[in-house]
Design a protein around this motif. Structure first.
Motif, short mmCIF file in Angstrom:
data_model
loop_
_atom_site.label_atom_id
_atom_site.label_comp_id
_atom_site.label_asym_id
_atom_site.label_seq_id
_atom_site.Cartn_x
_atom_site.Cartn_y
_atom_site.Cartn_z
N VAL A 146 20.91 102.06 -17.32
CA VAL A 146 22.37 102.03 -17.38
C VAL A 146 22.91 100.68 -16.91
O VAL A 146 24.08 100.37 -17.11
N ALA A 147 22.04 99.85 -16.34
CA ALA A 147 22.46 98.53 -15.88
C ALA A 147 23.01 97.68 -17.01
O ALA A 147 23.88 96.82 -16.79
N LEU A 148 22.52 97.88 -18.23
CA LEU A 148 23.04 97.12 -19.37
C LEU A 148 24.54 97.36 -19.53
O LEU A 148 25.33 96.42 -19.62
N MET A 149 24.93 98.62 -19.55
CA MET A 149 26.35 98.94 -19.70
C MET A 149 27.15 98.48 -18.48
O MET A 149 28.25 97.94 -18.62
N ASP A 150 26.60 98.69 -17.30
CA ASP A 150 27.31 98.30 -16.08
C ASP A 150 27.63 96.81 -16.06
O ASP A 150 28.75 96.39 -15.76
N THR A 151 26.63 95.99 -16.38
CA THR A 151 26.84 94.54 -16.31
C THR A 151 27.84 94.07 -17.36
O THR A 151 28.65 93.17 -17.10
N ALA A 185 19.95 95.93 -10.01
CA ALA A 185 20.20 97.37 -10.12
C ALA A 185 18.96 98.11 -9.65
O ALA A 185 17.84 97.71 -9.94
N TYR A 186 19.17 99.21 -8.91
CA TYR A 186 18.03 99.97 -8.41
C TYR A 186 18.49 101.33 -7.91
O TYR A 186 19.68 101.56 -7.68
N ASP A 187 17.52 102.23 -7.76
CA ASP A 187 17.79 103.56 -7.21
C ASP A 187 17.87 103.46 -5.70
O ASP A 187 16.94 102.98 -5.04
N LEU A 188 18.98 103.94 -5.15
CA LEU A 188 19.16 103.93 -3.70
C LEU A 188 18.38 105.04 -3.03
O LEU A 188 17.82 104.87 -1.94
N ILE A 347 17.29 94.69 -18.52
CA ILE A 347 17.63 93.47 -17.79
C ILE A 347 16.51 93.25 -16.78
O ILE A 347 16.40 94.00 -15.80
N PRO A 348 15.65 92.25 -17.01
CA PRO A 348 14.46 92.09 -16.16
C PRO A 348 14.74 92.00 -14.67
O PRO A 348 13.98 92.51 -13.85
N SER A 349 15.86 91.36 -14.28
CA SER A 349 16.15 91.25 -12.85
C SER A 349 16.50 92.60 -12.24
O SER A 349 16.44 92.78 -11.02
N CYS A 350 16.85 93.58 -13.10
CA CYS A 350 17.21 94.92 -12.63
C CYS A 350 16.00 95.85 -12.64
O CYS A 350 15.82 96.65 -11.72
N THR A 351 15.18 95.78 -13.69
CA THR A 351 14.05 96.71 -13.80
C THR A 351 12.75 96.12 -13.30
O THR A 351 11.81 96.86 -13.02
N GLY A 352 12.65 94.78 -13.23
CA GLY A 352 11.41 94.15 -12.82
C GLY A 352 10.47 93.85 -13.97
O GLY A 352 9.34 93.41 -13.75
#
Length: 385
Positions: A146-151, A185-188, A347-352
């Motif tokens: 969901v980081a794609l939509m968020d960003t 982006a990550y799971d808290l 997004i690589p910086s979000c998923t790794g």
């Protein structure tokens, strides 16, 4: 392009659907939400799915059966959505996550059930599915997608905004800050995952309706401290988690030596979510939190979050044209659009992941499969209405 997005989240209560018309103007992608709904799982299927989730052990026969039944349920949900919204060009189905294989912080695999052939056969429409696996194969966590939509949604907003999703798991997206750092982006940690487990333990309810159980209870400091000692919270992002860790058995293990009222347990796990959200929001210097997900319908949880974020603006995603309970379905409609146009969805910086990747596989519909040409420039902003 008109896309139907579909997902059943970690609360596994039903299938969220959203039909969105997308049109690209320059590098701004405009989306018009035409229909959104949640179609509950049939009670027998939900009970069967609940019994199959971790820490349960399954046979291949049960996995095959669930893959078929969930696929048929998604086909039913797609047909219902199309009956209201009309024909679509593409369907993007996330399916139902049943296992996320994580060891020592590394994701080795992920499994979503809901055979897409049933959707394609029922509707005659091509279906994008299995979106997480490619990111995992590229070394990523497979989430949060969901980081794609968020960003894209938060692009250009003033200050230091972040998107918070309160589903079964709470996750946070912090968009790129010019000249400072890439998107994150990550799971808290758990949101509804443990709240639902505590509500089930308290009275057999699937969730804490309107936060009434938590409101009737008292936060137990000792249990809260034990919950906050979970090693997951200290892991650096990117990281993901799920009901493989945060489930009823996990909660029961912490309650075995404690004699607490059931409503106090619900209040305490609700406070846990508020605590981990507040800690991460403050750590990143966020000044505006844009919340979405089923947790937004829990006034006790939202009050706890706001009380711990005094001075920080907390609003729901509706302020950006995104109904909070439809956000993930809209996000997967967007991911389907990106896949169909040959655009990376992670997004690589979000998923790794090692690099951006086009996500998912495509099951053709009845007609010849036609793939649109990629745009000359990828979207850098999303406006939803």
């Amino acid at each position: 392009m008109r896309v139907l997005g579909m997902i059943s989240g970690t609360s596994h209560d039903g299938i969220d659907v959203a039909v969105v018309d997308f049109a690209l103007a320059g590098t701004t992608l405009h989306g018009s939400l035409r229909h959104a709904a949640c179609i509950p799982y049939p009670p027998a299927l939900r009970a069967r799915l609940r019994a199959a989730l971790p820490p349960a052990s399954l046979t291949f026969a049960e996995v095959c059966t669930l893959d078929t039944l969930i696929g048929q349920a998604f086909a039913d949900a797609a047909s219902a959505a199309l009956a209201v919204a009309g024909k679509v060009d593409l369907i993007c189905s996330h399916g139902q996550t049943v296992y996320h294989w994580v060891e020592a912080g590394k994701v080795h695999g992920t499994l979503q059930l809901g055979q897409p052939a049933w959707i394609a056969e029922r509707t005659g429409t091509p279906v994008v599915s299995d979106l997480r696996a490619r990111d995992v194969a590229a070394g990523g966590q497979g989430a949060p997608l969901v980081a794609l939509m968020d960003t894209l949604l938060l692009s250009g907003l003033p200050g230091r905004p972040a998107a918070l999703n309160l589903g079964g798991i709470a996750n946070l997206t912090i968009p790129t800050h010019p000249g400072a750092f890439p998107a994150l982006a990550y799971d808290l940690g758990p949101a509804n995952a443990l709240i639902d487990a505590a509500a089930w333990r308290a009275c057999g309810a699937h969730f804490d309706r309107d936060g009434e159980l938590a409101a009737a209870g008292r936060i137990d400091p000792d249990l809260l401290a034990a919950l906050l000692a979970e090693p997951y919270y200290a892991l650096p992002p990117p990281k993901t988690t799920g009901k493989e860790l945060f489930n009823l058995a996990y909660l029961e293990s912490l309650l075995s030596q404690r004699n607490l009222a059931a409503v106090d347990v619900v209040a305490t796990v609700t406070a846990l979510t508020a605590e981990i959200v507040a800690a991460e929001v403050k750590r990143h210097g966020i000044d505006t939190v844009i919340a979405s997900g089923g947790g937004c319908a829990n006034p006790t949880l939202m009050a706890m979050v706001r009380s711990r974020l005094d001075g920080i603006n907390v609003v729901t995603s509706g302020t950006l044209g995104v109904p909070s309970d439809a956000k993930e379905a809209i996000a997967f409609a967007l991911l389907g659009y990106f896949t169909a146009h040959g655009l990376p969805g992670n997004i690589p910086s979000c998923t790794g992941a090692a690099a951006p990747r086009i996500l998912g596989t495509i099951t053709p519909g009845r007609a010849q499969l036609r793939i649109p040409a990629p745009p000359s420039e990828p979207p850098t902003r999303l406006l939803l209405a």
